[in-house]
Motif scaffolding. Structure first.
Motif: not given
Length: 165
Positions: A32, A34, A63, A65, A69, A128, A130
């Motif tokens: 996750g 990204g 996030t 994400r 999805y 990440s 994020r």
């Protein structure tokens, strides 16, 4: 370990060859981060791939994400559906990508959520996207994308290079 092993062998499912994973196991292999959802540029002369800090229109920069999805491929035509076969042709996956690592016969990094049991371990390890997405693709003109080239998506985080099986 955060996730139990295979019922037959006792081995964690992520150690199996990628082609033997169930759809559910395949999806769980993604950490996750990204990074694959960042816009990439390819030098036409050298073939070199450059990552930018610009995210796909569906990437939520807060996030890290995807905001849709399940429907991503119908909304983003160039969204790649990652498969075992597709891995052979994709050179731009980050070095931290679990799919890439497993395809190369390497173990998961020690910060992977399957090992930690904590989905936030990816962010804590500095992997990440994020909080690192500068803009969404729809907000940036194509000719301005080179201004957003960044090096970190192609690198391991400084703090956590160790890996375990």
């Amino acid at each position: 370990m955060a996730t139990k092993g295979d019922k037959e062998t006792g081995e964690p499912f992520w150690t199996k060859p990628l082609g033997e994973l169930t759809r559910s196991q395949w999806e769980k292999l993604c950490d996750g981060c990204g990074r694959c959802c960042l816009v990439k540029l390819e030098d036409e002369d050298s073939g070199e791939i450059y990552h930018t800090s610009v995210g796909c229109d569906l990437l939520d920069g807060d996030t890290g994400r995807c905001r849709d999805y399940a429907g991503r491929q119908s909304k983003v035509p160039d969204c790649v559906r990652l498969t075992v076969k597709a891995l052979e042709a994709i050179a731009w996956l980050p070095p931290t990508c679990a799919y890439r690592l497993r395809a190369e016969g390497k173990p998961l990094p020690d910060w992977h959520p399957l090992l930690t049991g904590d989905p936030d371990s990816v962010r804590e390890a500095g992997v990440s996207v994020r909080g690192r997405v500068a803009a969404r693709e729809e907000e940036v003109e194509t000719e301005d994308l080179p201004n957003f080239i960044v090096l970190w998506p192609k690198r391991w985080p400084r703090r956590k290079k160790g890996r375990v099986a």
